[in-house]
Design a protein around this motif. Structure first.
Motif, mmCIF file in Angstrom:
data_model
loop_
_atom_site.group_PDB
_atom_site.id
_atom_site.type_symbol
_atom_site.label_atom_id
_atom_site.label_comp_id
_atom_site.label_asym_id
_atom_site.label_seq_id
_atom_site.Cartn_x
_atom_site.Cartn_y
_atom_site.Cartn_z
ATOM 1 N N GLY A 1 0.836 -1.195 0.000
ATOM 2 C CA GLY A 1 0.000 0.000 0.000
ATOM 3 C C GLY A 1 0.869 1.242 0.000
ATOM 4 N N TYR A 2 0.442 2.260 0.713
ATOM 5 C CA TYR A 2 1.233 3.490 0.791
ATOM 6 C C TYR A 2 2.410 3.272 1.725
ATOM 7 C CZ TYR A 2 -1.811 6.485 -1.960
ATOM 8 O OH TYR A 2 -2.493 7.052 -3.001
ATOM 9 N N THR A 3 3.624 3.401 1.172
ATOM 10 C CA THR A 3 4.835 3.234 1.951
ATOM 11 C C THR A 3 5.695 4.485 1.819
ATOM 12 O OG1 THR A 3 5.906 2.156 0.062
ATOM 13 C CG2 THR A 3 4.875 0.728 1.717
ATOM 14 N N GLY A 4 6.557 4.699 2.794
ATOM 15 C CA GLY A 4 7.428 5.865 2.779
ATOM 16 C C GLY A 4 8.858 5.462 3.067
ATOM 17 N N LEU B 1 2.582 1.867 -8.897
ATOM 18 C CA LEU B 1 3.312 0.928 -9.750
ATOM 19 C C LEU B 1 3.475 -0.386 -8.996
ATOM 20 C CD1 LEU B 1 6.134 3.241 -11.186
ATOM 21 C CD2 LEU B 1 4.008 2.562 -12.305
ATOM 22 N N GLY B 2 2.369 -1.016 -8.661
ATOM 23 C CA GLY B 2 2.429 -2.262 -7.919
ATOM 24 C C GLY B 2 3.315 -3.298 -8.592
ATOM 25 N N ASP B 3 4.119 -3.998 -7.782
ATOM 26 C CA ASP B 3 5.009 -5.060 -8.253
ATOM 27 C C ASP B 3 6.032 -4.566 -9.267
ATOM 28 O OD1 ASP B 3 5.942 -7.683 -8.144
ATOM 29 O OD2 ASP B 3 4.739 -8.320 -9.855
ATOM 30 N N PHE B 4 6.372 -3.288 -9.207
ATOM 31 C CA PHE B 4 7.358 -2.767 -10.159
ATOM 32 C C PHE B 4 8.713 -3.432 -9.964
ATOM 33 C CE2 PHE B 4 10.064 0.596 -12.092
ATOM 34 C CZ PHE B 4 9.457 0.612 -13.335
ATOM 35 N N ALA B 5 8.991 -3.900 -8.751
ATOM 36 C CA ALA B 5 10.271 -4.564 -8.481
ATOM 37 C C ALA B 5 10.483 -5.766 -9.388
ATOM 38 C CB ALA B 5 10.340 -4.989 -7.014
ATOM 39 N N ASP C 1 -5.489 -7.188 2.828
ATOM 40 C CA ASP C 1 -6.440 -6.543 3.734
ATOM 41 C C ASP C 1 -5.753 -5.544 4.639
ATOM 42 O OD1 ASP C 1 -8.424 -8.086 2.659
ATOM 43 O OD2 ASP C 1 -8.435 -9.562 4.275
ATOM 44 N N GLY C 2 -4.413 -5.634 4.766
ATOM 45 C CA GLY C 2 -3.666 -4.729 5.614
ATOM 46 C C GLY C 2 -3.716 -5.120 7.068
ATOM 47 N N TYR C 3 -2.676 -4.739 7.802
ATOM 48 C CA TYR C 3 -2.647 -4.960 9.256
ATOM 49 C C TYR C 3 -3.639 -4.034 9.956
ATOM 50 C CZ TYR C 3 -0.918 -4.452 14.056
ATOM 51 O OH TYR C 3 -0.833 -4.359 15.424
ATOM 52 N N ILE C 4 -3.671 -2.769 9.533
ATOM 53 C CA ILE C 4 -4.622 -1.809 10.084
ATOM 54 C C ILE C 4 -6.024 -2.145 9.577
ATOM 55 C CG2 ILE C 4 -5.216 0.649 10.206
ATOM 56 C CD1 ILE C 4 -2.635 -0.154 11.681
ATOM 57 N N ASP C 5 -7.014 -1.974 10.426
ATOM 58 C CA ASP C 5 -8.390 -2.324 10.088
ATOM 59 C C ASP C 5 -8.831 -1.642 8.794
ATOM 60 O OD1 ASP C 5 -10.950 -3.360 10.367
ATOM 61 O OD2 ASP C 5 -11.635 -1.597 11.492
ATOM 62 N N ARG C 6 -9.342 -2.429 7.855
ATOM 63 C CA ARG C 6 -9.900 -1.972 6.582
ATOM 64 C C ARG C 6 -8.860 -1.303 5.666
ATOM 65 N NH1 ARG C 6 -12.397 0.619 10.132
ATOM 66 N NH2 ARG C 6 -12.249 2.620 9.093
ATOM 67 N N ALA C 7 -7.582 -1.366 6.011
ATOM 68 C CA ALA C 7 -6.555 -0.717 5.179
ATOM 69 C C ALA C 7 -6.203 -1.618 3.995
ATOM 70 C CB ALA C 7 -5.319 -0.394 6.009
ATOM 71 N N SER C 8 -7.207 -1.926 3.203
ATOM 72 C CA SER C 8 -7.039 -2.872 2.101
ATOM 73 C C SER C 8 -6.347 -2.210 0.911
ATOM 74 C CB SER C 8 -8.402 -3.419 1.670
ATOM 75 O OG SER C 8 -9.241 -2.359 1.213
ATOM 76 N N THR C 9 -5.749 -3.054 0.091
ATOM 77 C CA THR C 9 -5.038 -2.599 -1.096
ATOM 78 C C THR C 9 -5.335 -3.538 -2.246
ATOM 79 O OG1 THR C 9 -3.218 -1.727 0.255
ATOM 80 C CG2 THR C 9 -2.779 -2.073 -2.074
ATOM 81 N N ASP C 10 -5.600 -2.957 -3.415
ATOM 82 C CA ASP C 10 -5.787 -3.737 -4.637
ATOM 83 C C ASP C 10 -4.999 -3.041 -5.742
ATOM 84 O OD1 ASP C 10 -6.561 -5.372 -6.677
ATOM 85 O OD2 ASP C 10 -8.688 -4.840 -6.626
ATOM 86 N N GLY D 1 -0.160 1.347 -13.665
ATOM 87 C CA GLY D 1 -0.974 0.580 -12.738
ATOM 88 C C GLY D 1 -2.127 1.388 -12.192
ATOM 89 N N ASN D 2 -3.003 0.673 -11.517
ATOM 90 C CA ASN D 2 -4.168 1.278 -10.878
ATOM 91 C C ASN D 2 -4.189 0.805 -9.432
ATOM 92 O OD1 ASN D 2 -7.765 0.894 -11.064
ATOM 93 N ND2 ASN D 2 -6.588 2.699 -10.501
ATOM 94 N N ASN D 3 -4.258 1.764 -8.493
ATOM 95 C CA ASN D 3 -4.337 1.378 -7.096
ATOM 96 C C ASN D 3 -5.679 1.804 -6.526
ATOM 97 O OD1 ASN D 3 -4.125 3.344 -4.560
ATOM 98 N ND2 ASN D 3 -3.056 4.406 -6.243
ATOM 99 N N VAL D 4 -6.309 0.898 -5.798
ATOM 100 C CA VAL D 4 -7.501 1.196 -5.017
ATOM 101 C C VAL D 4 -7.142 0.835 -3.576
ATOM 102 C CG1 VAL D 4 -9.939 0.760 -4.624
ATOM 103 C CG2 VAL D 4 -9.023 0.712 -6.963
ATOM 104 N N THR D 5 -6.953 1.844 -2.763
ATOM 105 C CA THR D 5 -6.422 1.651 -1.414
ATOM 106 C C THR D 5 -7.339 2.319 -0.402
ATOM 107 O OG1 THR D 5 -4.178 1.708 -2.322
ATOM 108 C CG2 THR D 5 -4.401 1.973 0.057
ATOM 109 N N TYR D 6 -7.824 1.544 0.561
ATOM 110 C CA TYR D 6 -8.649 2.135 1.609
ATOM 111 C C TYR D 6 -7.767 3.033 2.475
ATOM 112 C CZ TYR D 6 -12.620 2.568 4.774
ATOM 113 O OH TYR D 6 -13.672 3.074 5.506
#
Length: 729
Positions: A91-94, A127-131, A209-218, A242-247
């Motif tokens: 998901g969103y990483t820094g 850019l999901g899975d860009f690695a 689904d993410g560790y944080i509640d409802r913090a899902s990522t597609d 890519g297309n990200n849909v992230t709660y």
């Protein structure tokens, strides 16, 4: 210094298996691959350069590539601290390098600037899975040698995508793990057809689904390249996106929630008509980004070559929010009379949009002789981005119509730079390096911003960024280097919104290093002194979309020592430690407190831990198998520049276990690779990021100003795992 004894142990016992590739040149086996390397030569340095850097190969990245974003895969390089909103690396990483925010890190893909032109941030989630499409990657710490794009203040991350493959191949990869995380990847290459043409591509889907509640990522993404290659020419067309849909999970939680339920997510929370607490199910970020690149590399003769690159990026998307009892004034609605009562608030659902186009032209020429290597060229980019908001549903809609925009603004940015860099080999011992860049930036905004205020910026900057260095080769085993670099960097859109008088930041960066090689043993030691004027430091506060805000800090500095090594203990056992010890200070810092200005003297720069240490214990007892026990320690840090107690993040130590086993079956597949990753092996409860805010209020006695403060935290996941299998044919 807190936990100093543990830090010493960590420094001696803990680093990443991926650091094995640091400070080594990427070796290519075909002419096509050598031509591929030219695509990034303008922004890369070699092993003997007086620039502090680390290299990661495709093979090293693959060992941990189970769906987590690229910043998480870089977590074990020197001076790196990473975090993730959803808590588990998807998901969103820094990423912060040497304590410097991502907005001051320059990212290029195939030499094309990738960092967002307006926000200056880098959003790998798009850019999901860009690695899975990265051939190799170089991280330069400090100013580095980034000659395309905006200047770097903490690091440069320069990515080269998949090289041309001579042989046809295919690959299917799947991984699964905690929090219903999964990654599915399909790759192919035709190999060189008729000795000249290759088509290769990738399709990926990552979900969690993410560790944080409802913090899902597609995350859905693709990569496609078509190449023509001959002895002296490489033409490559690359498309990826890519297309990200992230709660949304960017709000964090407060201290009480951290103790009671560290997985709580306040995003989307509202109260229904019956007084029940509900959570809106579509409180998401939905964004798509597509990149189109064309590269033409021509080798004129053995000494002279040219490279031209074109890029177009199209980004568009929105984040959606349920808003409870919002004022009509926020959206320009007129008050209503309903059943005899005045109504001027409403529940509603809004979308705030970005729609942008980004064009880049790079051109350079390279001359390589026996004693010198010179490359010069220019880069031009144009960004045009629309910002607007829509109310898609309202309980009381007033006079609004469908698709009305309650705010509408635009930002345009033109960036032109010309550069020349050269390496001169004086003799077998001394090598000189020089890099000059002249950069002109024009940034203009118009229209209404999301606060419904007129937002007009018209700024033009002219920056001169020189870099000089020398490398002294004592013998085949040792070399020393020294470099000086000057860099300037403009404010971003958020900076202007928060302070129209914001100033660009300047940096003088001094680096002194020693590199030692003895067989398989490697030792790199580097000291740095980064002296800033008007550094744009993170304040600790966030805006309404979770972005950390910045401000000029006057004079400041970062002074540090970085040491990393590869220590072969036995044929099957290697220790790979790195440690950074640093001092990061605002000089004579001034703040407003209880209605008055207060001089605080020298204070710690926000988000800048004094100690960062990593070590990997790498075991390879038999062919095809590798086990790495990796530990990382990050010292305590403040989330403010005023050293407020409530803004302190505790230090933490986290261990991971990485297992890789590969073999070549006798039929069907060329290779099968099984990978396992246990993150946070000892189930540490830790927080790697957060925010701090303070404000002056007179809520007690009229005329009395009292400073209020608070903090938010982004907790990271406890023990969790990912396992995967890759089938290559």
């Amino acid at each position: 210094m807190k936990h100093l004894s543990m830090v010493v142990i960590v420094a001696g016992l803990l680093a990443s298996s991926i650091s094995q590739a640091q400070n080594q040149q990427v070796k290519d086996s075909t002419d096509a691959e050598k031509l591929d390397e030219v695509l990034v030569k303008a922004v890369r340095v070699d092993a003997n350069s007086p620039i502090t850097h680390s290299n990661l190969s495709k093979e090293e990245i693959a060992k941990r590539n189970l769906g987590q974003d690229i910043p998480i895969l870089l977590n074990y390089l020197p001076s790196v601290v990473t975090t993730t909103d959803a808590g588990a690396g998807i998901g969103y990483t820094g990423i912060r390098i040497r304590g410097v925010s991502a907005q001051s890190t320059n990212v290029t893909i195939n030499g094309i600037p990738y960092s967002d032109a307006e926000s200056l941030g880098t959003f790998w989630v798009n850019l999901g899975d860009f690695a899975s499409s990265v051939e190799n990657l170089q991280v330069q710490r400090g100013v580095g040698t980034s000659t395309n794009g905006s200047g770097a203040f903490g690091a440069s991350i320069n990515v080269l995508t998949d090289a041309v493959s001579r042989e046809a191949s295919g690959e299917i990869s799947n991984s699964f793990g905690s929090f219903n995380s999964r990654k599915h990847t399909v790759k192919f290459s035709t190999g060189l057809m008729n000795e000249h043409f290759e088509i290769a591509g990738r399709l990926s889907n990552i979900a969690s689904d993410g560790y944080i509640d409802r913090a899902s990522t597609d995350l859905k993404s693709y990569y496609l390249q078509g190449s023509y290659v001959d002895e002296n020419r490489l033409i490559k067309a690359v498309m990826f996106g890519g297309n990200n849909v992230t709660y949304q999970s960017w709000f964090g939680i407060d201290e009480d929630q951290l103790k009671e339920d560290r997985r709580f997510n306040p995003a989307g929370q509202y109260t229904d008509e019956d007084g029940n607490t509900q959570f809106y199910d579509n409180e998401v970020d939905d964004y798509r980004q597509d990149h189109y690149q064309l590269h033409w590399n021509e080798r004129i003769n053995n000494r002279l070559s040219t490279n031209v690159a074109l890029n177009y990026t199209y980004g568009r998307g929105f984040f959606e929010q349920y808003r409870e009892d919002d004022d009509f004034d926020t959206y320009g609605f007129d008050p209503l009379t309903v059943n005899g009562s005045l109504v001027n608030t409403t529940d509603l659902i809004r979308r705030r949009w970005l729609d942008n186009d980004y064009y880049v032209l790079n051109a350079n020429v390279n001359y390589k002789g026996n004693q010198m290597d010179i490359i010069s060229g220019f880069s031009f980019s144009h960004y045009d981005g629309d910002h607007f908001g829509e109310v898609i549903w309202a309980r009381f809609a007033s006079q609004s119509d469908i698709r009305d925009r309650y705010y509408d603004g635009n930002g345009k940015k033109n960036d032109f730079s010309a550069f020349a860099k050269a390496t001169f080999k004086i003799n077998n011992q001394f090598q000189l390096y020089g890099d000059l860049q002249l950069r002109n930036v024009n940034y203009e905004t118009s229209g209404i911003n999301s606060n419904l205020t007129q937002f007009n910026v018209d700024e033009n900057y002219l920056f001169f960024n020189p870099k000089l260095g020398v490398t002294y080769n004592v013998d085949e085993e040792n070399d020393f280097y020294f470099s000086y670099a000057r860099a300037n960097r403009e404010p971003n859109r958020d900076d202007f919104e928060n302070n129209p008088e914001i100033q660009p930041e300047q940096l003088n960066d001094f680096e002194l290093g020693w590199r030692h090689r003895d067989g398989n043993f490697r030792l790199n030691a580097n000291s740095y002194f980064m002296l800033y004027d008007e550094q744009l430091v993170l304040t600790g506060a966030i805006n309404d979309v979770g972005t950390l805000l910045r401000t000029n800090s006057g004079r400041s500095y970062r002074l540090g020592l970085e040491v990393d090594a590869v220590i072969p203990v036995a044929d099957f056992f290697t220790i790979q430690p790195n440690i950074t010890l640093s001092r990061n200070k605002n000089i004579d810092f001034i703040r407003s407190f209880d209605g008055e200005f207060e001089r605080l003297g020298d204070t710690d720069i926000a988000y800048s831990p004094e100690v960062i240490s990593t070590t990997a214990l790498v075991f390879a007892p038999f062919k095809g198998f590798q086990a790495s026990l990796i530990g990382k320690y990050v010292g305590e840090q403040f989330m403010s520049n005023v050293e407020a107690d409530r803004s302190k993040l505790d230090d933490y130590f986290v261990s991971d276990l990485n297992l890789v086993y590969s073999f070549q079956p006798k039929s069907i597949f060329k290779e099968i690779v099984f990978t396992g990753l246990v993150n946070n092996l000892f189930d540490e409860e830790y927080v790697s990021n957060g925010y701090y805010f303070s404000f002056d209020d007179d809520f007690t006695t009229p005329g009395t100003i009292v400073t209020q403060e608070g903090a938010g935290f982004y907790p990271q996941a406890g023990i969790n795992f990912l396992v995967g299998a890759t089938f290559k044919f």
